[in-house]
Design a protein around this motif. Sequence first.
Motif, PDB file in Angstrom:
ATOM      1  N   ILE A  16      -8.347  -3.039   4.067  1.00  0.00           N
ATOM      2  CA  ILE A  16      -7.972  -4.079   3.101  1.00  0.00           C
ATOM      3  C   ILE A  16      -6.983  -5.056   3.725  1.00  0.00           C
ATOM      4  O   ILE A  16      -7.103  -6.288   3.552  1.00  0.00           O
TER       5      ILE A  16
ATOM      6  N   SER B   6      -6.533   1.276   3.442  1.00  0.00           N
ATOM      7  CA  SER B   6      -5.445   0.302   3.429  1.00  0.00           C
ATOM      8  C   SER B   6      -5.518  -0.623   4.635  1.00  0.00           C
ATOM      9  O   SER B   6      -5.331  -1.840   4.515  1.00  0.00           O
TER      10      SER B   6
ATOM     11  N   GLU C 113       0.825  -1.209   0.000  1.00  0.00           N
ATOM     12  CA  GLU C 113       0.000   0.000   0.000  1.00  0.00           C
ATOM     13  C   GLU C 113       0.859   1.259   0.000  1.00  0.00           C
ATOM     14  O   GLU C 113       0.534   2.250  -0.659  1.00  0.00           O
TER      15      GLU C 113
ATOM     16  N   THR D  59      -7.839  -8.949   4.183  1.00  0.00           N
ATOM     17  CA  THR D  59      -6.972  -9.873   3.444  1.00  0.00           C
ATOM     18  C   THR D  59      -6.200 -10.787   4.392  1.00  0.00           C
ATOM     19  O   THR D  59      -6.079 -11.995   4.146  1.00  0.00           O
TER      20      THR D  59
END
Length: 475
Positions: free
Chosen positions: A178, A175, A31, A182
Amino acid sequence: MKDQPSVMTGRFSGLSSKLIATIIGVILLVEIVVYLPSLASFRSTWLEDRLRVGVVAARVLDAVPDVMALPRDLTDRLLNSAGANAIVYRREGQSQMIELTNPVMPDSVVTADLRQGDLPSRVWGALDTLFAGPGRTLRVVGAGDMNESLVELLMPEAPLRRDMIDYSRSIALVSLGIAAVTAFVLYVLVSRLFIDPVLRATANMLAFRKAPENAALVLTPSARRDEIGILERELADMESELFSMLRQRRHLADLGLAVAKINHDLRNTLTAAQLLSDQVATLDDPKVQRLAPRLVTTLDKAIGFAQSVLDYGRETSAVPQFAPVGLRALVDDAGFEARVVGHPVILFRNEVDDALVVDVDGSQMNRVLVNLIKNAREALETAASERRDFYIAVSARSDAERTVISVVDNGPGLPPRARENLFVAFEGSARSGGTGLGLAIAREIVEAHGGVLALVETGQGTRFDITLPARRQDG
């Protein structure tokens, strides 16, 4: 015995926590790599929007005759739309400017040239703006809508920096979201595929270590075909073999204890029979005189066999105590103990150099040499009725890597049965009534020294080579 570490029981401990931290770290790193060009693009877009207002102002200025002045309310709207303190239009060597009624001279001016489109310059400019102090003025330079025309804006940098901070905050929140999602998805997937099987195998190893004779603890492998499946199957096979070996060892230990007790009693009985046979041998009866030697020889073999078995059972695997030992003196002592020094039929030759020193356990290596020389003596004594030129020779050669000690005789050699079972206890004897324990014990001692004991084919006689590593250099 030291306590072994137990299996981590927490879901987010051990490999799990490292896995999550690694995934999140990698995602955040990606990121950051993506964030820098994105921030530079945001800054360029922001400045280009302001520059478009400057281009509109340039068109207005270009359309107005030089003798006329723009109305103040129009110039204020243009400046407010661009968020600028002044707009400068340059074309064909001429400059026109729109500025505030009461312009303020800036303390610090930084130029942002939008004509430079390379990524490193844009990223560096974005970082410079993001970490700049308050009060700076930004000079924005860009191409106009006509050939060789330029438009410049003088504007405070604070609004741009404020919008960039808000954009960065939004990017950071996205970010983190995510990365969290993830990491969770990857963690669940990797846990099921890798972490859980590893934890299962680890727990099984620790449990099996505490009770290796419990067959219920032998791992049941899965049907996986990958490396973890191979690991599970190999671990299961190893535990099964270890279980069988320990059970067999326990049975052999119990059997050996029983045999030792029987052998001890048998030896006492044979000793009593030997004493009786010695008395019988003194009788004058011709039949007794003819049979008594055979009886005495048979009893001697039986007693020797019983004593050898007891000695082998008491044999311990002592760790060699390495020390520099003169090899020639060691061979002399072994020859004397093996009763070949001064033998009436066999010549003993010590061909070892006086200066040769080996780093070994002297008492253990003496036992190896005694066994080899004694075996050679017994083989030559058996064949002594056929010839009288027998000899036993011990030699040695040494280099930077190893020392080789050779025990050679010129006797009839080893019979095929002895060669097939060489170094096997109770199987490798070359003479009738022998136990074959001498070579088995000798090989164990040589291997404990890091060496090799081997029979060398010579075509005549028998030769054993003891290969030892080169002498260690301490310090």
